[in-house]
Design an enzyme around this catalytic site. Sequence first.
Site, PDB file in Angstrom:
ATOM      1  CE  LYS A  84      47.026  47.094  44.103  1.00 32.32           C
ATOM      2  NZ  LYS A  84      47.081  48.582  43.987  1.00 32.32           N
ATOM      3  CE1 TYR A  87      50.695  45.869  43.358  1.00 38.05           C
ATOM      4  CE2 TYR A  87      50.298  43.673  42.650  1.00 38.05           C
ATOM      5  CZ  TYR A  87      50.178  45.047  42.627  1.00 38.05           C
ATOM      6  OH  TYR A  87      49.332  45.398  41.624  1.00 38.05           O
ATOM      7  CB  SER A 110      45.545  44.142  40.693  1.00 37.00           C
ATOM      8  OG  SER A 110      46.468  43.196  39.880  1.00 37.00           O
TER       9      SER A 110
HETATM   10  N1  UFG Z   1      57.169  38.419  30.671  1.00 33.16           N
HETATM   11  C1  UFG Z   1      58.348  37.953  30.209  1.00 33.16           C
HETATM   12  N2  UFG Z   1      59.419  38.458  30.210  1.00 33.16           N
HETATM   13  C2  UFG Z   1      59.619  39.670  30.982  1.00 33.16           C
HETATM   14  C3  UFG Z   1      58.621  40.138  31.577  1.00 33.16           C
HETATM   15  C4  UFG Z   1      57.372  39.578  31.524  1.00 33.16           C
HETATM   16  O1  UFG Z   1      58.104  36.988  29.211  1.00 33.16           O
HETATM   17  O2  UFG Z   1      60.739  40.366  30.802  1.00 33.16           O
HETATM   18  C5  UFG Z   1      55.899  37.619  30.583  1.00 33.16           C
HETATM   19  C6  UFG Z   1      55.466  37.206  31.952  1.00 33.16           C
HETATM   20  O3  UFG Z   1      55.965  35.811  32.361  1.00 33.16           O
HETATM   21  C7  UFG Z   1      53.928  37.362  31.707  1.00 33.16           C
HETATM   22  C8  UFG Z   1      53.703  38.269  30.816  1.00 33.16           C
HETATM   23  O4  UFG Z   1      55.107  38.684  30.320  1.00 33.16           O
HETATM   24  O5  UFG Z   1      53.561  36.030  31.230  1.00 33.16           O
HETATM   25  C9  UFG Z   1      53.159  39.590  31.428  1.00 33.16           C
HETATM   26  O6  UFG Z   1      54.009  39.963  32.541  1.00 33.16           O
HETATM   27  P1  UFG Z   1      54.039  41.149  33.362  1.00 33.16           P
HETATM   28  O7  UFG Z   1      55.128  41.208  34.491  1.00 33.16           O
HETATM   29  O8  UFG Z   1      53.931  42.531  32.570  1.00 33.16           O
HETATM   30  O9  UFG Z   1      52.668  41.213  33.996  1.00 33.16           O
HETATM   31  P2  UFG Z   1      52.068  40.295  34.937  1.00 33.16           P
HETATM   32  O10 UFG Z   1      50.989  39.733  34.317  1.00 33.16           O
HETATM   33  O11 UFG Z   1      53.036  39.493  35.519  1.00 33.16           O
HETATM   34  O12 UFG Z   1      51.687  41.323  35.892  1.00 33.16           O
HETATM   35  C10 UFG Z   1      50.405  41.760  36.478  1.00 33.16           C
HETATM   36  C11 UFG Z   1      50.338  42.998  37.133  1.00 33.16           C
HETATM   37  C12 UFG Z   1      50.846  42.874  38.541  1.00 33.16           C
HETATM   38  C13 UFG Z   1      50.190  41.861  39.241  1.00 33.16           C
HETATM   39  C14 UFG Z   1      50.720  40.522  38.578  1.00 33.16           C
HETATM   40  C15 UFG Z   1      50.186  39.315  39.419  1.00 33.16           C
HETATM   41  O13 UFG Z   1      50.991  43.897  36.392  1.00 33.16           O
HETATM   42  O14 UFG Z   1      50.325  44.428  39.057  1.00 33.16           O
HETATM   43  O15 UFG Z   1      49.931  40.580  37.433  1.00 33.16           O
HETATM   44  O16 UFG Z   1      51.034  38.331  38.867  1.00 33.16           O
HETATM   45  F1  UFG Z   1      50.529  41.814  40.470  1.00 33.16           F
END
Ligand code: UFG
Length: 342
Positions: A156, A152, A127
């Site tokens: 990885k 998590y 990831s």
């Molecule tokens: N976000 C929102 N509202 C939500 C959900 C997410 O604004 O309800 C925003 C988050 O703050 C972020 C973006 O959307 O800025 C993406 O969020 P996600 O949760 O979809 O994805 P992430 O980038 O946080 O997650 C990814 C991978 C994970 C990993 C993580 C590490 O999906 O496997 O990065 O931070 F662990």
Amino acid sequence: MNKKLVLVSGGAGYIGSHTAVELIEAGYQVVIADNLSNADMSGVEGVRAITGVDVPFINVDCCDKEAFARLFDQYDFDSVIHFAAFKAVGESVEDPMKYYRNNLLSFMNIVDLMRQKGRSNIVFSSSATVYGEADILPVTEATPRKPATSAYGNTKQMCEDILRDAVAAYPTLKGIALRYFNPIGAHPSALIGELPRGVPQNLVPYITQTAAGIRECLSVFGDDYPTEDGSCLRDYIDIVDLAKAHVAAISRMVDNKNKERYEIFNVGTGRAVSVFELVKTFERVNNLKLNYKVAPRRAGDVVAVWADTTLANTELGWVAERPLEKTLQAAWAWEKRVRNIK
Ligand code: UFG
């Protein structure tokens, strides 16, 4: 040894099921192993429906080494793609041992069995989380990893290291770690897609469930980040494109095209998209209004991360092809099919 047979652990899940489809469409045979701890049979049935192939499914926990070993005796695959893992960042902080036990043990079992049973090729689902808050963007595979901020994320990093060290020590093994950026979307048939249990933690499932009326309102976590519109930047990769990267990784090892026995590739689009931009694109391409509000920042979020994809483009011969518009249409088509929305 059947070079065309691939074991897909976690193949009932979101990324695994899409990868199984692309493998089959590229001429591979697939065996799916999954303990259905965070998926049901609909993913496997979807794979069968899309491909018309009665893909074998084995209900097995990769942590159960004896049961898992029997699968190696039953099928003479030479390659494995290991998806089976827990993936909820927040839960991993609250219950780290659950993550270390499951994610590390299952992977160590696979590596051990691959070696003991004389099998060669291992693809590991890594990831972009390994980069943390990178100092220079976009990140290349040479960008230093940052200390993980969740169990998590740590699993990885640890599994990448296990694969690197195992490949270095055992000459029969080869490995590729694919560092996924943000996988989104669904198969264009809408027969498989992402189906999170409970309240979605990720942005796109939350959006589609809000559009479907299951969630009242999307919270945009933070509009005061140092980015153009104040929301976070990510590299959203279409799930079918991501699945195809696995086919490229397997082919590279099967055809002996790998330059090193252990390699790492970023799998992203190379394009940074903000949360607001994603929401607006979703509204536009699906012709609907989404109920959303700005909420405080979410703990642990990095401001921005996106991929330099040069290595995957040149070495794997893989390029992300599907535009964000199509991906967000597919995500909504899938949600509508699951919820019976016309
Ligand atoms: N976000 C929102 N509202 C939500 C959900 C997410 O604004 O309800 C925003 C988050 O703050 C972020 C973006 O959307 O800025 C993406 O969020 P996600 O949760 O979809 O994805 P992430 O980038 O946080 O997650 C990814 C991978 C994970 C990993 C993580 C590490 O999906 O496997 O990065 O931070 F662990």
